[in-house]
Design a protein around this motif. Structure first.
Motif, PDB file in Angstrom:
ATOM      1  N   GLY A 108      49.250  37.657  26.522  1.00 60.22           N
ATOM      2  CA  GLY A 108      50.488  36.772  27.117  1.00 60.22           C
ATOM      3  C   GLY A 108      51.162  37.184  27.967  1.00 60.22           C
ATOM      4  N   LYS A 109      51.269  38.714  28.201  1.00 60.63           N
ATOM      5  CA  LYS A 109      52.251  39.499  29.162  1.00 60.63           C
ATOM      6  C   LYS A 109      51.457  39.570  30.412  1.00 60.63           C
ATOM      7  N   VAL A 110      52.212  39.580  31.758  1.00 63.37           N
ATOM      8  CA  VAL A 110      51.764  39.811  32.830  1.00 63.37           C
ATOM      9  C   VAL A 110      52.525  40.987  33.596  1.00 63.37           C
ATOM     10  N   ALA A 111      51.377  41.798  34.191  1.00 67.59           N
ATOM     11  CA  ALA A 111      51.821  42.797  34.619  1.00 67.59           C
ATOM     12  C   ALA A 111      51.440  43.025  36.337  1.00 67.59           C
ATOM     13  N   VAL A 112      52.318  44.010  36.989  1.00 67.11           N
ATOM     14  CA  VAL A 112      51.779  43.898  38.307  1.00 67.11           C
ATOM     15  C   VAL A 112      51.729  45.436  38.596  1.00 67.11           C
ATOM     16  N   VAL A 113      50.818  45.718  39.398  1.00 66.69           N
ATOM     17  CA  VAL A 113      50.541  47.345  39.839  1.00 66.69           C
ATOM     18  C   VAL A 113      50.144  47.386  41.157  1.00 66.69           C
ATOM     19  N   THR A 114      51.274  48.039  41.925  1.00 66.36           N
ATOM     20  CA  THR A 114      50.906  48.352  43.478  1.00 66.36           C
ATOM     21  C   THR A 114      50.186  49.621  43.648  1.00 66.36           C
ATOM     22  N   GLY A 115      49.362  49.497  44.768  1.00 66.01           N
ATOM     23  CA  GLY A 115      48.581  50.711  44.985  1.00 66.01           C
ATOM     24  C   GLY A 115      47.531  50.609  43.789  1.00 66.01           C
ATOM     25  N   GLY A 116      46.862  49.587  43.277  1.00 64.29           N
ATOM     26  CA  GLY A 116      46.248  49.651  42.206  1.00 64.29           C
ATOM     27  C   GLY A 116      44.665  49.462  42.231  1.00 64.29           C
ATOM     28  N   SER A 117      44.149  49.805  43.499  1.00 61.10           N
ATOM     29  CA  SER A 117      42.697  49.939  43.601  1.00 61.10           C
ATOM     30  C   SER A 117      41.949  51.288  43.404  1.00 61.10           C
ATOM     31  N   ALA A 170      44.795  46.378  26.694  1.00 61.28           N
ATOM     32  CA  ALA A 170      45.715  45.949  25.927  1.00 61.28           C
ATOM     33  C   ALA A 170      45.855  44.596  25.713  1.00 61.28           C
ATOM     34  N   GLY A 171      45.060  43.769  26.561  1.00 62.21           N
ATOM     35  CA  GLY A 171      45.202  42.229  26.777  1.00 62.21           C
ATOM     36  C   GLY A 171      46.186  41.570  27.637  1.00 62.21           C
ATOM     37  N   ALA A 172      46.771  42.475  28.500  1.00 62.53           N
ATOM     38  CA  ALA A 172      47.685  41.841  29.672  1.00 62.53           C
ATOM     39  C   ALA A 172      46.948  41.106  30.597  1.00 62.53           C
ATOM     40  N   ALA A 173      47.610  40.159  31.347  1.00 63.43           N
ATOM     41  CA  ALA A 173      46.872  39.644  32.678  1.00 63.43           C
ATOM     42  C   ALA A 173      47.689  40.542  33.736  1.00 63.43           C
ATOM     43  N   VAL A 174      46.668  40.895  34.754  1.00 59.77           N
ATOM     44  CA  VAL A 174      47.142  42.041  35.677  1.00 59.77           C
ATOM     45  C   VAL A 174      46.781  41.635  37.045  1.00 59.77           C
ATOM     46  N   ALA A 175      47.748  41.690  37.817  1.00 63.53           N
ATOM     47  CA  ALA A 175      47.839  41.521  39.433  1.00 63.53           C
ATOM     48  C   ALA A 175      47.889  43.043  39.981  1.00 63.53           C
ATOM     49  N   PHE A 176      47.136  43.294  40.973  1.00 60.80           N
ATOM     50  CA  PHE A 176      47.078  44.437  41.523  1.00 60.80           C
ATOM     51  C   PHE A 176      46.896  44.376  43.161  1.00 60.80           C
ATOM     52  N   CYS A 177      47.564  45.268  43.844  1.00 59.41           N
ATOM     53  CA  CYS A 177      47.286  45.002  45.226  1.00 59.41           C
ATOM     54  C   CYS A 177      46.991  46.371  45.921  1.00 59.41           C
ATOM     55  N   GLY A 178      46.646  46.465  47.263  1.00 61.93           N
ATOM     56  CA  GLY A 178      46.351  47.545  48.106  1.00 61.93           C
ATOM     57  C   GLY A 178      46.140  47.293  49.327  1.00 61.93           C
ATOM     58  N   ARG A 179      46.140  48.072  50.316  1.00 63.23           N
ATOM     59  CA  ARG A 179      45.944  47.750  51.627  1.00 63.23           C
ATOM     60  C   ARG A 179      44.566  47.858  52.129  1.00 63.23           C
ATOM     61  N   ASN A 180      43.556  48.652  51.335  1.00 60.14           N
ATOM     62  CA  ASN A 180      42.578  48.810  51.616  1.00 60.14           C
ATOM     63  C   ASN A 180      41.405  47.656  51.229  1.00 60.14           C
ATOM     64  N   GLU A 181      40.860  46.647  51.858  1.00 58.87           N
ATOM     65  CA  GLU A 181      40.388  45.402  51.287  1.00 58.87           C
ATOM     66  C   GLU A 181      39.104  45.867  50.745  1.00 58.87           C
ATOM     67  N   GLU A 182      38.285  46.889  51.302  1.00 57.14           N
ATOM     68  CA  GLU A 182      37.167  47.196  50.813  1.00 57.14           C
ATOM     69  C   GLU A 182      37.075  47.945  49.252  1.00 57.14           C
ATOM     70  N   ARG A 183      37.989  48.750  49.266  1.00 59.99           N
ATOM     71  CA  ARG A 183      38.288  49.434  48.162  1.00 59.99           C
ATOM     72  C   ARG A 183      38.570  48.516  46.882  1.00 59.99           C
ATOM     73  N   LEU A 184      39.502  47.453  47.593  1.00 64.00           N
ATOM     74  CA  LEU A 184      40.492  46.616  46.551  1.00 64.00           C
ATOM     75  C   LEU A 184      39.174  45.601  45.890  1.00 64.00           C
ATOM     76  N   ALA A 185      38.348  45.255  46.671  1.00 64.46           N
ATOM     77  CA  ALA A 185      37.009  44.269  46.491  1.00 64.46           C
ATOM     78  C   ALA A 185      36.151  45.001  45.385  1.00 64.46           C
TER      79      ALA A 185
END
Length: 267
Positions: free
Chosen positions: A8-17, A31-46
């Protein structure tokens, strides 16, 4: 990290790839959180997203290619995360790698670039997600910082100075955000296994070619006088981050956890 349930908790991690960021995403998902993460390298992110979806088929995951140094990118990212996952209560600001340079060989442009990166990689995400976090219970921001903030290295003069500024910024934000119930803390990392160290190992001189990764990093740890005798693992830094991002540390704000294996020389 089963000691806490983050459903039920939402977390964000920058540079998460990759590295510490990715290890943090994994622990939060476990731990059950919903997680959003971002990064600049699209290939590594994917690649990271694909792997995470395979490992956590029931997990709520959002991966987005964006630049933390763009206020517009962060504002759009914050809006998308709230729309697709819900209101964010945990933000991990995972800034980029260090710059090797002395005072003598650091040009003005390099100073500007380094200070801008270290500060605005925290300022933009924090500004974008803070309105959401103010409306939640038990909100927390964690900034990934370096031991250089307290123990500067002359060969990393610009990064050391910027890291010290981030130490101060964390304390200031903790004070300013405390009336809203938003805690702000950081971790101070020492030498942690990363792509940067792997590349240095691959480029090692001929006389070190017969050394294994464990031997090479063990010698490095000895040279740097790391008391635990090895480099840290991304997962070890991630555990400290998750502690600070969750109610496990509900009475802690404005502070830093040292995750340097005894590299620290200050009391």
């Amino acid at each position: 990290m089963s000691m806490i349930n983050l459903e039920g908790k939402v977390a964000v991690v920058t540079g998460g790839s990759s590295g510490i960021g990715l290890a943090t995403v994994e622990l939060l998902l476990e731990a059950g959180a919903a997680v959003a993460f971002c990064g600049r390298n699209e290939e590594r992110l994917a690649a990271a997203e694909k792997n995470l979806r395979e490992r956590f088929p029931q997990g709520r995951i959002l991966a987005s290619a964006c630049d933390v140094l763009s206020a517009e990118h962060m504002a759009a990212f914050a809006e998308r995360v709230q729309r697709e996952l819900g209101t964010v209560s945990m933000l991990v600001n995972n800034a980029g790698q260090g710059r090797v340079s002395t005072f003598a060989d650091t040009e003005d442009a390099a100073w500007t670039e380094e200070l801008h990166l270290k500060f605005f990689s925290i300022i933009h995400p924090t500004r974008a997600f803070l309105p959401q976090m103010k409306t939640t219970q038990e909100a927390a921001i964690v900034c990934v910082n370096s031991l250089l903030a307290r123990q500067p290295e002359p060969h990393m003069v610009a990064t050391s100075a910027a890291r010290a500024g981030v130490l101060n910024l964390v304390r200031s934000l903790a004070t300013e955000f405390s009336p809203f119930g938003v805690r702000v803390n950081g971790i101070l990392i020492g030498l942690v296994e990363s792509g940067q160290w792997r590349r240095r190992y691959e480029a090692r001189p001929p006389e070190e070619r017969d050394m294994t990764w464990a031997q090479w990093t063990g010698r490095l740890a000895q040279k740097k006088q790391i008391q635990i005798g090895r480099l840290g693992l991304p997962d070890e830094a991630a555990r400290a981050i998750v502690f600070l991002a969750t109610p496990l540390s509900s009475y802690t704000t404005g502070s830093h956890i040292d995750v340097s294996g005894g590299l620290s020389r200050h009391a």
